[in-house]
Design a protein around this motif. Structure first.
Motif, PDB file in Angstrom:
ATOM      1  N   LYS A  34      -8.039  -3.515  -9.928  1.00  0.00           N
ATOM      2  CA  LYS A  34      -6.726  -2.861 -10.060  1.00  0.00           C
ATOM      3  C   LYS A  34      -6.811  -1.388  -9.652  1.00  0.00           C
ATOM      4  O   LYS A  34      -5.895  -0.846  -9.027  1.00  0.00           O
ATOM      5  CB  LYS A  34      -6.234  -2.970 -11.503  1.00  0.00           C
ATOM      6  CG  LYS A  34      -5.883  -4.388 -11.929  1.00  0.00           C
ATOM      7  CD  LYS A  34      -5.539  -4.451 -13.409  1.00  0.00           C
ATOM      8  CE  LYS A  34      -5.295  -5.873 -13.878  1.00  0.00           C
ATOM      9  NZ  LYS A  34      -5.057  -5.944 -15.339  1.00  0.00           N
ATOM     10  N   ASN A  62      -4.325   3.376  -3.815  1.00  0.00           N
ATOM     11  CA  ASN A  62      -4.728   4.067  -2.588  1.00  0.00           C
ATOM     12  C   ASN A  62      -4.388   5.545  -2.613  1.00  0.00           C
ATOM     13  O   ASN A  62      -3.287   5.930  -2.995  1.00  0.00           O
ATOM     14  CB  ASN A  62      -4.063   3.414  -1.381  1.00  0.00           C
ATOM     15  CG  ASN A  62      -4.697   2.093  -1.008  1.00  0.00           C
ATOM     16  OD1 ASN A  62      -4.813   1.193  -1.848  1.00  0.00           O
ATOM     17  ND2 ASN A  62      -5.125   1.960   0.229  1.00  0.00           N
ATOM     18  N   ARG A  98      -6.627  -0.483  -5.895  1.00  0.00           N
ATOM     19  CA  ARG A  98      -5.309  -0.633  -5.254  1.00  0.00           C
ATOM     20  C   ARG A  98      -4.471   0.632  -5.373  1.00  0.00           C
ATOM     21  O   ARG A  98      -3.359   0.701  -4.851  1.00  0.00           O
ATOM     22  CB  ARG A  98      -4.566  -1.832  -5.853  1.00  0.00           C
ATOM     23  CG  ARG A  98      -5.164  -3.169  -5.424  1.00  0.00           C
ATOM     24  CD  ARG A  98      -4.209  -4.325  -5.682  1.00  0.00           C
ATOM     25  NE  ARG A  98      -4.123  -4.648  -7.099  1.00  0.00           N
ATOM     26  CZ  ARG A  98      -4.902  -5.552  -7.716  1.00  0.00           C
ATOM     27  NH1 ARG A  98      -5.841  -6.183  -7.029  1.00  0.00           N
ATOM     28  NH2 ARG A  98      -4.755  -5.801  -8.991  1.00  0.00           N
ATOM     29  N   VAL A 136       0.857  -1.188   0.000  1.00  0.00           N
ATOM     30  CA  VAL A 136       0.000   0.000   0.000  1.00  0.00           C
ATOM     31  C   VAL A 136       0.892   1.238   0.000  1.00  0.00           C
ATOM     32  O   VAL A 136       1.843   1.325   0.785  1.00  0.00           O
ATOM     33  CB  VAL A 136      -0.923   0.012   1.240  1.00  0.00           C
ATOM     34  CG1 VAL A 136      -1.695   1.318   1.347  1.00  0.00           C
ATOM     35  CG2 VAL A 136      -1.898  -1.163   1.165  1.00  0.00           C
TER      36      VAL A 136
END
Length: 404
Positions: free
Chosen positions: A346, A351, A349, A274
């Motif tokens: 996708k 973030n 992800r 992340v």
């Protein structure tokens, strides 16, 4: 003549030296091989729960080990525990802990199943009091001693099932154990919410350091109630300023909430994979919050990126997010729902760049796709919207997309 004698003497000396050191090397290799073999036998006996014989072999190997004796301290401690010899078990456990502790080790030791056989002994209680140092506070010094005791009991129940999941089932528990763990988590969270309603966040002054840590552990597993997790995080942050909560506990909860429940960027590098907000400043943040080790001690081959690299990374994330969303919408128009789901997956992800409207559309698509996995993931996306306090959550019953 003298010169010839000296030459002959030197040659003989070199030959003797080479032979002597060759013999030493062979002996060393032989000893090493025997030690390695003995260790394998000790490990094998240990796995078979033949602790008495295993202990003898570990101690024999330990006597001859010069370079890394600490690797045998822990299994010796466990053998003594299984043989119900608390004093000896604690002696070797202390040796092990003196060289290997991390930020959370002592708190996890409390419920370590390896020492279950001695966990009710007076020696074990004394060990915890000494090992944890000021981590524990005497009940008479805290405001709510009974709540402290209850929190520690809830924490023990939490750890009992989780340790079974990983020690017995290697992270793949049967459905019955998974259901039991979830039931405990739900009950614990409900009780914690009642406690927070009653006394506010359980701080050091209110329930002691171990009680406060137990409360944090419970809310970490509160995936069913993102808003309560958010509330706890805010309460902890206020108490952090006053020195009434553990900074590392706060960091773990912050990164977990941000990364998983809000799809934001983390600050302390807790969640792998992340993006980290202003990563070039991460070490200063970690040190300030209370971590004892740098990032590279937690992640192999970790290198902090520069400010310029971070900015480039963010531009790339933003661009990737936009591209994935455009592709997802294009696939939807073509009736290719599975491809659209892959592109949305996708996108989320990325973030720090995920928009509420796209999360909502993704949740609807997953609900319509109507498999057990897609329905579960739809709920996960809706929890993100709950964590973000998006108003669309209040109108879900009116949206037929979620009828599944």
């Amino acid at each position: 003549m003298v010169s010839q004698f000296q030459t002959t003497h030197n040659m003989l000396y070199r030959c003797f030296s080479i032979s002597f050191f060759t013999i030493l090397l062979l002996l060393s290799n032989e000893i090493s091989y025997c030690q390695s073999n003995s260790q394998k036998k000790a490990d094998s006996l240990f796995r078979k729960a033949e602790y008495s014989e295993s202990l003898k072999m570990y101690k024999e190997v330990l006597e001859n080990e010069k370079t890394n004796p600490q690797r045998f301290y822990y299994p010796i401690a466990v053998c003594y525990s299984k043989l119900q010899q608390p004093s000896n078990a604690i002696r070797y456990l202390n040796k092990y802990l003196s060289i290997t502790p991390d930020d959370q080790y002592y708190t996890n030791t409390r419920f370590n199943p390896d020492f279950r056989e001695i966990s009710l002994s007076q020696e074990w209680f004394n060990f915890l009091d000494i090992a944890l140092g000021d981590f524990n506070r005497e009940s008479k010094n805290i405001e709510f001693p009974n709540i402290r005791i209850e929190l520690l009991k809830l924490w023990e129940d939490d750890q009992k099932y989780r340790r079974m999941i990983f020690s017995v089932f290697q992270g793949r528990p049967p459905n019955s154990l998974a259901d039991a763990t979830e039931a405990v988590d739900r009950y614990n969270l409900e009780r914690l919410e009642s406690i927070v309603d009653q006394i506010g966040w359980p701080t050091f002054e209110k329930v002691g350091k171990d009680g406060a840590h137990a409360a944090w552990n419970i809310v970490q597993h509160g995936i069913f109630n993102p808003l309560f997790m958010k509330r706890c995080l805010q309460e902890m942050e206020k108490s952090l300023v006053k020195g009434q909560v553990d900074g590392v506990d706060f960091a773990y909860l912050f990164d977990r909430f941000q990364s998983i429940f809000s799809l934001g960027q983390q600050k302390y590098g807790i969640v792998r994979g992340v993006p980290i907000f202003e990563e070039y400043n991460i070490e200063a943040r970690r040190k300030k919050i209370g971590f004892k080790k740098p990032m590279e001690a937690y992640r192999k081959n970790y290198t902090i990126i520069s400010r310029e690299e971070y900015q480039k990374q963010q531009l790339q994330l933003s661009s990737e997010y936009t591209n994935h969303i455009l592709k997802a919408k294009s696939f939807i128009s073509l009736g290719k729902e599975k491809d659209a789901i892959n592109e949305y997956a996708k996108a989320i992800r990325c973030n720090g760049y995920v928009k509420n409207s796209d999360i909502y559309d993704f949740a609807k698509l997953l609900a319509k796709y109507n498999t057990s996995n897609s329905r579960l993931n739809s709920i996960k996306m809706l929890r993100v919207l709950v964590a973000r306090e998006d108003k669309r959550i209040t109108t879900l019953n009116d949206d037929l997309s979620f009828e599944n």
